[in-house]
Scaffold this motif. Structure first.
Motif, PDB file in Angstrom:
ATOM      1  N   LEU A 186       0.809  -1.217   0.000  1.00 41.51           N
ATOM      2  CA  LEU A 186       0.000   0.000   0.000  1.00 41.51           C
ATOM      3  C   LEU A 186       0.845   1.271   0.000  1.00 41.51           C
ATOM      4  O   LEU A 186       0.347   2.345  -0.316  1.00 41.51           O
ATOM      5  CB  LEU A 186      -0.944  -0.013   1.200  1.00 41.51           C
ATOM      6  N   ASN A 187       2.122   1.148   0.333  1.00 43.68           N
ATOM      7  CA  ASN A 187       2.986   2.326   0.294  1.00 43.68           C
ATOM      8  C   ASN A 187       3.270   2.775  -1.148  1.00 43.68           C
ATOM      9  O   ASN A 187       3.878   3.828  -1.362  1.00 43.68           O
ATOM     10  CB  ASN A 187       4.296   2.051   1.017  1.00 43.68           C
ATOM     11  N   LEU A 188       2.801   2.006  -2.143  1.00 40.75           N
ATOM     12  CA  LEU A 188       2.944   2.408  -3.541  1.00 40.75           C
ATOM     13  C   LEU A 188       1.923   3.476  -3.934  1.00 40.75           C
ATOM     14  O   LEU A 188       2.054   4.106  -4.979  1.00 40.75           O
ATOM     15  CB  LEU A 188       2.780   1.186  -4.468  1.00 40.75           C
ATOM     16  N   LEU A 189       0.920   3.671  -3.100  1.00 36.92           N
ATOM     17  CA  LEU A 189      -0.056   4.730  -3.363  1.00 36.92           C
ATOM     18  C   LEU A 189       0.618   6.098  -3.268  1.00 36.92           C
ATOM     19  O   LEU A 189       1.616   6.258  -2.559  1.00 36.92           O
ATOM     20  CB  LEU A 189      -1.204   4.654  -2.349  1.00 36.92           C
ATOM     21  N   PRO A 190       0.080   7.109  -3.960  1.00 39.59           N
ATOM     22  CA  PRO A 190       0.693   8.441  -3.930  1.00 39.59           C
ATOM     23  C   PRO A 190       0.738   9.031  -2.521  1.00 39.59           C
ATOM     24  O   PRO A 190      -0.187   8.834  -1.727  1.00 39.59           O
ATOM     25  CB  PRO A 190      -0.218   9.269  -4.849  1.00 39.59           C
ATOM     26  N   SER A 191       1.775   9.757  -2.222  1.00 33.44           N
ATOM     27  CA  SER A 191       1.932  10.380  -0.902  1.00 33.44           C
ATOM     28  C   SER A 191       0.951  11.534  -0.703  1.00 33.44           C
ATOM     29  O   SER A 191       0.824  12.053   0.403  1.00 33.44           O
ATOM     30  CB  SER A 191       3.362  10.892  -0.729  1.00 33.44           C
ATOM     31  N   SER A 192       0.247  11.922  -1.772  1.00 35.17           N
ATOM     32  CA  SER A 192      -0.723  13.019  -1.699  1.00 35.17           C
ATOM     33  C   SER A 192      -2.018  12.619  -0.997  1.00 35.17           C
ATOM     34  O   SER A 192      -2.865  13.479  -0.717  1.00 35.17           O
ATOM     35  CB  SER A 192      -1.064  13.496  -3.118  1.00 35.17           C
ATOM     36  N   SER A 221       1.797  -5.686   4.055  1.00 36.05           N
ATOM     37  CA  SER A 221       1.208  -4.781   3.063  1.00 36.05           C
ATOM     38  C   SER A 221       1.331  -3.321   3.482  1.00 36.05           C
ATOM     39  O   SER A 221       1.239  -2.409   2.655  1.00 36.05           O
ATOM     40  CB  SER A 221      -0.271  -5.132   2.836  1.00 36.05           C
ATOM     41  N   LEU A 222       1.555  -3.092   4.787  1.00 36.24           N
ATOM     42  CA  LEU A 222       1.684  -1.725   5.297  1.00 36.24           C
ATOM     43  C   LEU A 222       3.136  -1.336   5.584  1.00 36.24           C
ATOM     44  O   LEU A 222       3.389  -0.238   6.083  1.00 36.24           O
ATOM     45  CB  LEU A 222       0.859  -1.569   6.573  1.00 36.24           C
ATOM     46  N   LYS A 262       5.256   8.099   4.792  1.00 35.88           N
ATOM     47  CA  LYS A 262       4.778   8.224   3.416  1.00 35.88           C
ATOM     48  C   LYS A 262       3.505   9.063   3.322  1.00 35.88           C
ATOM     49  O   LYS A 262       3.367   9.914   2.451  1.00 35.88           O
ATOM     50  CB  LYS A 262       4.513   6.831   2.817  1.00 35.88           C
ATOM     51  N   PHE A 263       2.560   8.840   4.216  1.00 37.09           N
ATOM     52  CA  PHE A 263       1.239   9.464   4.099  1.00 37.09           C
ATOM     53  C   PHE A 263       1.033  10.546   5.152  1.00 37.09           C
ATOM     54  O   PHE A 263       0.113  10.486   5.964  1.00 37.09           O
ATOM     55  CB  PHE A 263       0.144   8.392   4.193  1.00 37.09           C
ATOM     56  N   LYS A 264       1.888  11.540   5.124  1.00 39.43           N
ATOM     57  CA  LYS A 264       1.839  12.613   6.109  1.00 39.43           C
ATOM     58  C   LYS A 264       0.650  13.550   5.924  1.00 39.43           C
ATOM     59  O   LYS A 264       0.341  14.349   6.810  1.00 39.43           O
ATOM     60  CB  LYS A 264       3.141  13.418   6.064  1.00 39.43           C
TER      61      LYS A 264
END
Length: 281
Positions: free
Chosen positions: A122-128, A143-144, A150-152
């Motif tokens: 799931l860290n492949l998702l955009p950081s936006s 998966s996490l 990454k997802f600030k």
């Protein structure tokens, strides 16, 4: 009702505006109607909010759509898998997430339903990302991996009917200073330790829902009162370890609380107790 001739007389922008009310399943067949519609369907405004759910979509089909139609303007993706069907490959893969990240780096909302995420990073998702929702998903700890840092930008996280969820899953996100809303439903492994991690890692929460978290109790309320000073709404259901002392602790110490809902069989004769109103939020 407009006939084919009348519809064709409409300008492109009006047709695109009408097409915005179609979901993906309805939209894509229109590319074969005429050359004009084939030209309009890829318009970026039609792919700003992409909703597949509740219709399951296979990985091969999804990959083709992401590659062909997703753009920098894509803000929302709502995907439904069907992971209990052993005869077909539904929903997402790492390859799809990589393409999505490249094609839609400004993605704001990601929703995934009925999917096994064991082999998905799931860290492949955009950081936006600002809003993320998991519904009836199997989420493995690997998966996490690498989600910390990454997802600030996350403002909202929702977990619905994800029974495997526990404190270790929440720890994988690290500290999220911008997270304001966390909702967890039907995750019986969420306990006092998980609430402690929530209160320490997500200090700016304003809305917290913990429903079906049977192993939570007064210790969890202490973590909430000690760390979540900005909390405005709290909904609790099915906490077997919660007593009147824990309820009073919340009411007496959460100074910004505008809505507090409690439904536990051992309290108030099993009836729901509501303090304040959601209208104020």
């Amino acid at each position: 009702m407009l006939g084919p001739a009348g519809f064709d007389e409409l300008p492109d922008n009006i047709i695109v505006e009408i097409f915005q009310y179609f979901n993906v399943k309805e939209l894509l067949p229109l590319t074969s109607v005429c050359k004009r519609w084939q030209r309009l369907i890829p318009d970026q405004w039609l792919w700003k909010k992409v909703k597949f759910s509740p219709t399951p979509i296979k990985k091969v089909r999804l990959r083709k759509i992401v590659r062909q139609y997703f753009t920098h303007s894509t803000e929302l993706v709502d995907i439904c898998g069907k992971w209990r069907n052993k005869n077909a490959a539904y929903a997402i893969s790492n390859n799809i997430l990589n393409i999505m990240n490249r094609k839609s780096p400004n993605l704001i909302t990601f929703k995934i339903e009925d999917e096994n995420l064991h082999d998905v990073k799931l860290n492949l998702l955009p950081s936006s990302l600002q809003h993320i929702t998991f519904t009836s998903c199997e989420i493995s700890l690997p998966s996490l991996d690498d989600c910390i840092g990454k997802f600030k930008e996350l403002v909202t996280m929702i977990f619905r009917r994800c029974p495997c969820l526990n404190d270790k899953h929440l720890s994988k996100f690290g500290k999220l200073d911008k997270l304001e809303r966390l909702e967890i439903y039907g995750s019986y492994r969420i306990d006092d330790d998980a609430v402690r991690i929530i209160s320490q890692n997500f200090p700016n929460l304003k809305y917290l829902v913990l429903v079906g978290c049977a192993f939570c109790g007064d210790q969890a309320t202490r973590s909430i009162t000690e760390n979540l000073s900005k909390l405005e709404a709290l909904e609790i259901e099915e906490w077997t370890g919660l007593s009147e002392n824990g309820v009073n602790q919340i009411l007496g110490n959460c100074k910004n609380m505008k809505f507090f809902s409690v439904l536990c069989h051992q309290l108030n004769n099993g009836n729901i107790s509501i303090h304040g109103s959601r209208v104020l939020l």
